[in-house]
Motif scaffolding. Structure first.
Motif, PDB file in Angstrom:
ATOM      1  N   ARG A  34      -4.566 -39.259 -31.913  1.00 26.81           N
ATOM      2  CA  ARG A  34      -3.410 -38.360 -31.949  1.00 26.81           C
ATOM      3  C   ARG A  34      -3.838 -37.071 -32.624  1.00 26.81           C
ATOM      4  N   VAL A  35      -3.631 -35.937 -31.985  1.00 20.61           N
ATOM      5  CA  VAL A  35      -4.026 -34.649 -32.535  1.00 20.61           C
ATOM      6  C   VAL A  35      -2.802 -33.752 -32.684  1.00 20.61           C
ATOM      7  N   SER A  36      -2.887 -32.842 -33.648  1.00 18.80           N
ATOM      8  CA  SER A  36      -1.788 -31.903 -33.889  1.00 18.80           C
ATOM      9  C   SER A  36      -2.322 -30.482 -33.823  1.00 18.80           C
ATOM     10  N   LEU A  37      -1.538 -29.609 -33.249  1.00 14.21           N
ATOM     11  CA  LEU A  37      -1.842 -28.183 -33.197  1.00 14.21           C
ATOM     12  C   LEU A  37      -1.016 -27.501 -34.278  1.00 14.21           C
ATOM     13  N   ARG A  38      -1.680 -26.731 -35.166  1.00 15.37           N
ATOM     14  CA  ARG A  38      -1.015 -26.164 -36.340  1.00 15.37           C
ATOM     15  C   ARG A  38      -1.290 -24.669 -36.455  1.00 15.37           C
ATOM     16  N   ARG A  39      -0.357 -23.992 -37.120  1.00 18.93           N
ATOM     17  CA  ARG A  39      -0.573 -22.594 -37.475  1.00 18.93           C
ATOM     18  C   ARG A  39      -1.607 -22.523 -38.602  1.00 18.93           C
TER      19      ARG A  39
ATOM     20  N   TRP B  80      -6.560 -27.250 -34.522  1.00 16.87           N
ATOM     21  CA  TRP B  80      -6.288 -28.636 -34.188  1.00 16.87           C
ATOM     22  C   TRP B  80      -6.734 -29.550 -35.327  1.00 16.87           C
ATOM     23  N   GLY B  81      -5.894 -30.535 -35.639  1.00 14.62           N
ATOM     24  CA  GLY B  81      -6.254 -31.564 -36.599  1.00 14.62           C
ATOM     25  C   GLY B  81      -6.138 -32.933 -35.962  1.00 14.62           C
ATOM     26  N   ASN B  82      -7.021 -33.851 -36.364  1.00 14.68           N
ATOM     27  CA  ASN B  82      -7.000 -35.225 -35.854  1.00 14.68           C
ATOM     28  C   ASN B  82      -6.177 -36.070 -36.819  1.00 14.68           C
ATOM     29  N   GLU B  83      -5.039 -36.564 -36.368  1.00  9.69           N
ATOM     30  CA  GLU B  83      -4.132 -37.312 -37.239  1.00  9.69           C
ATOM     31  C   GLU B  83      -4.465 -38.799 -37.312  1.00  9.69           C
ATOM     32  N   SER B  84      -5.375 -39.283 -36.481  1.00 10.40           N
ATOM     33  CA  SER B  84      -5.650 -40.720 -36.401  1.00 10.40           C
ATOM     34  C   SER B  84      -6.715 -41.192 -37.382  1.00 10.40           C
ATOM     35  N   TRP B  85      -7.580 -40.279 -37.821  1.00  9.06           N
ATOM     36  CA  TRP B  85      -8.718 -40.686 -38.640  1.00  9.06           C
ATOM     37  C   TRP B  85      -8.526 -40.244 -40.095  1.00  9.06           C
ATOM     38  N   HIS B  86      -7.684 -40.995 -40.800  1.00  9.62           N
ATOM     39  CA  HIS B  86      -7.498 -40.773 -42.230  1.00  9.62           C
ATOM     40  C   HIS B  86      -7.297 -42.132 -42.894  1.00  9.62           C
ATOM     41  N   PRO B  87      -7.868 -42.336 -44.066  1.00  9.01           N
ATOM     42  CA  PRO B  87      -7.852 -43.671 -44.669  1.00  9.01           C
ATOM     43  C   PRO B  87      -6.721 -43.862 -45.669  1.00  9.01           C
ATOM     44  N   GLU B  88      -6.398 -45.119 -45.888  1.00  7.03           N
ATOM     45  CA  GLU B  88      -5.601 -45.505 -47.052  1.00  7.03           C
ATOM     46  C   GLU B  88      -6.592 -45.675 -48.207  1.00  7.03           C
TER      47      GLU B  88
ATOM     48  N   ARG C 138       1.685 -25.473 -40.564  1.00  7.79           N
ATOM     49  CA  ARG C 138       2.836 -26.103 -39.927  1.00  7.79           C
ATOM     50  C   ARG C 138       2.459 -26.562 -38.514  1.00  7.79           C
ATOM     51  N   PRO C 139       2.789 -27.819 -38.127  1.00 11.58           N
ATOM     52  CA  PRO C 139       2.493 -28.274 -36.765  1.00 11.58           C
ATOM     53  C   PRO C 139       3.440 -27.648 -35.749  1.00 11.58           C
ATOM     54  N   VAL C 140       2.895 -27.328 -34.573  1.00 10.86           N
ATOM     55  CA  VAL C 140       3.709 -26.769 -33.494  1.00 10.86           C
ATOM     56  C   VAL C 140       3.664 -27.643 -32.244  1.00 10.86           C
ATOM     57  N   PHE C 141       2.734 -28.636 -32.203  1.00 16.17           N
ATOM     58  CA  PHE C 141       2.596 -29.463 -31.010  1.00 16.17           C
ATOM     59  C   PHE C 141       1.737 -30.668 -31.374  1.00 16.17           C
ATOM     60  N   GLU C 142       2.047 -31.838 -30.784  1.00 15.04           N
ATOM     61  CA  GLU C 142       1.232 -33.034 -30.966  1.00 15.04           C
ATOM     62  C   GLU C 142       1.047 -33.730 -29.625  1.00 15.04           C
ATOM     63  N   SER C 143      -0.068 -34.427 -29.484  1.00 17.41           N
ATOM     64  CA  SER C 143      -0.318 -35.169 -28.257  1.00 17.41           C
ATOM     65  C   SER C 143      -1.399 -36.211 -28.507  1.00 17.41           C
ATOM     66  N   GLU C 144      -1.483 -37.181 -27.610  1.00 16.09           N
ATOM     67  CA  GLU C 144      -2.585 -38.126 -27.608  1.00 16.09           C
ATOM     68  C   GLU C 144      -3.703 -37.565 -26.741  1.00 16.09           C
ATOM     69  N   VAL C 145      -4.931 -37.832 -27.132  1.00 19.98           N
ATOM     70  CA  VAL C 145      -6.090 -37.333 -26.398  1.00 19.98           C
ATOM     71  C   VAL C 145      -6.431 -38.293 -25.255  1.00 19.98           C
ATOM     72  N   GLU C 146      -6.593 -37.739 -24.084  1.00 21.60           N
ATOM     73  CA  GLU C 146      -6.988 -38.543 -22.929  1.00 21.60           C
ATOM     74  C   GLU C 146      -8.502 -38.530 -22.727  1.00 21.60           C
TER      75      GLU C 146
END
Length: 498
Positions: free
Chosen positions: A338-343, A384-392, A348-356
């Motif tokens: 899942r990636v986010s497009l930010r200013r 663009w930021g990758n929202e899927s690869w972050h740890p607890e 601030r995020p302006v758009f999100e989508s899953e990568v195909e």
């Protein structure tokens, strides 16, 4: 499970061929290699050269004592074993491994990377320094050369700091890491005495000094796309880069790991850069009962990276770019992420989508194919930021002491805890979340971060360091203003003894 024992050899006898043979016999695993007590020396001439495309490093083909690819269930067990690296080398580089276990090994270099010594004189435009053994210096074409080998002369900038002779600490008027850079212009006075042409009023004659002469080529331990990794009861004495660097790794534990000068060495600096660095990891990242002392950069750094939006190629395709020179070649994302497009100016995020799909064009540029349609009018200044690869993250019972800059830099969109740790004599911040998309292009946001039960002693004493040396810094370093948007959320600092 196959088990192989590697004997300790006399000093300066090459253990590399024995380890290489053991790895070939066990691959792909499972298996166990036991390093018997004593020295195990490794030399670049007999070590496999591996292309280390490590985040926040200068990419290079590096000799590695223990190169691992695709191992499953490999155990590297030391019983008071010492790995001694000769020349420019990394100790271990693992790629695509699962179930890796490293324990009971101390890593150091025969010749430390950071040059130490003493300030002899400080004139208006030059400083005279005397180097401590084993380091010496020659000057070629006006540049100081501290390692006379194939890499000589490639360091065009040096870094210099001095330390109080009684406390051993960085003084309050020392410049921060960026302020300590200067061009490599020098004059040799003898084998161990060199005049460095720079203007630094804070450098005091008679005080100990440390001189960084290397680029970030050789981290001690590098992990890439590994799963279920545990490092236990290990020590890193020095490195020509990070002590431990991990990227795109899932479920990683460091238990009783030390990054500090080797016992009895009398050295003021351990690794020349971060003690530990984690980029785009996920699952659980645990650092428990670890010791991070006297490294020349942050003790722990956890973050993701931003890519700059370039061109909208079609409704669902765009081109993105790595922007920092030490991120070239680092992957952007994977299908299903899942990636986010930010200013870039506010994050601030302006758009999100899953990568195909992802197509890597070259080390800087990639083409993304998304499942959702992009906005038709993409303004400039987007990342663009990758929202899927972050740890607890759990950092518990660790000690942070006498490092030049800061303690923990942490950015993750998963719950994280820093508890029961001891922070002592750090001139900069104790904990920070320095997200930005204009130089390092690093971030992920601090989400559900709890900092409690820690002891903070004599930290943030140098006002020259980032943020004026606030103990806790949860800002974003972005030029825009957006009062209705919070990038960091749910951060609690409580019950700390300061």
């Amino acid at each position: 499970m196959k088990e192989i024992r590697l004997p300790s050899l006399p000093a300066n006898r090459d253990a590399g061929p024995l380890l290489a043979a053991a790895l070939r016999e066990i691959h792909p695993g499972p298996g166990r290699i036991i390093f018997e007590p004593g020295r195990h020396d490794f030399f670049p001439e007999t070590s496999e050269a591996v292309w280390l495309n490590a985040a926040n490093h200068d990419n290079a083909r590096v000799p590695v004592a223990c190169p691992l690819r695709g191992f499953q269930g490999l155990e590297l067990c030391g019983d008071q074993a010492e790995w001694v690296l000769h020349g420019r080398m990394s100790a271990l580089a693992a790629n695509g491994c699962s179930g890796l276990r490293l324990s009971g090994v101390a890593v150091r270099s025969e010749t430390p990377y950071v040059v130490e010594g003493r300030i002899r004189d400080n004139h208006r435009d030059a400083v005279v320094v005397t180097l401590a053994a084993p380091h010496g210096c020659v000057v070629r074409d006006g540049c100081a050369v501290f390692r006379d080998d194939a890499f000589a002369g490639q360091r065009t900038y040096l870094q210099l700091q001095n330390f109080h002779p009684d406390t051993g600490l960085l003084p309050e008027d020392a410049p921060d890491n960026f302020g300590s850079f200067f061009p490599n212009r020098a004059e040799a006075l003898d084998r161990r005495t060199v005049r460095l042409f720079l203007e630094r009023q804070d450098l005091r004659p008679g005080w100990p000094m440390a001189l960084k002469t290397e680029r970030r080529w050789t981290p001690a331990i590098a992990l890439d796309h590994c799963e279920d990794t545990r490092i236990t009861d290990c020590a890193v004495g020095d490195a020509g880069g990070m002590g431990i660097i991990a990227q795109f790794c899932t479920d990683l534990e460091l238990l009783r790991v030390g990054v500090a000068p080797p016992p009895g060495s009398g050295r003021r600096i351990s690794v020349q850069d971060d003690a530990s660095h984690f980029v785009y990891c996920r699952g659980h990242l645990v650092l428990k009962d670890c010791v991070f002392e006297r490294q020349w950069d942050d003790a722990v750094n956890i973050h993701g990276t931003f890519r700059k939006q370039q061109v909208r190629l079609s409704a669902k395709e765009c081109m993105v770019a790595n922007m920092h020179f030490q991120q070239m070649g680092l992957e952007t994302c994977h299908p299903g992420d899942r990636v986010s497009l930010r200013r870039a100016d506010t994050l601030r995020p302006v758009f999100e989508s899953e990568v195909e799909d992802v197509f890597t064009i070259n080390p800087q540029f990639s083409r993304l194919t998304l499942r959702e349609a992009l906005p038709e009018d993409l303004a400039g200044g987007l990342v663009w930021g990758n929202e899927s690869w972050h740890p607890e993250v759990t950092i518990e019972g660790c000690r942070f002491a006498e490092s030049i800059p800061r303690g923990v830099l942490i950015q993750s969109n998963r719950p994280s805890r820093i508890r029961d740790c001891h922070f002592r004599n750090l001139p900069g911040q104790v904990v920070a979340t320095p997200a930005e998309a204009n130089f390092w292009y690093e971030g992920a946001g601090g989400t559900d971060l709890r900092i409690g039960g820690n002891k903070v002693e004599n930290c943030g004493y140098n006002p020259n360091f980032l943020g004026g040396a606030d103990l806790f810094d949860f800002r974003i370093h972005a030029p825009g203003e957006d009062p209705d948007f919070a990038y960091h959320r749910n951060i609690v600092v409580e019950n700390n003894d300061i």
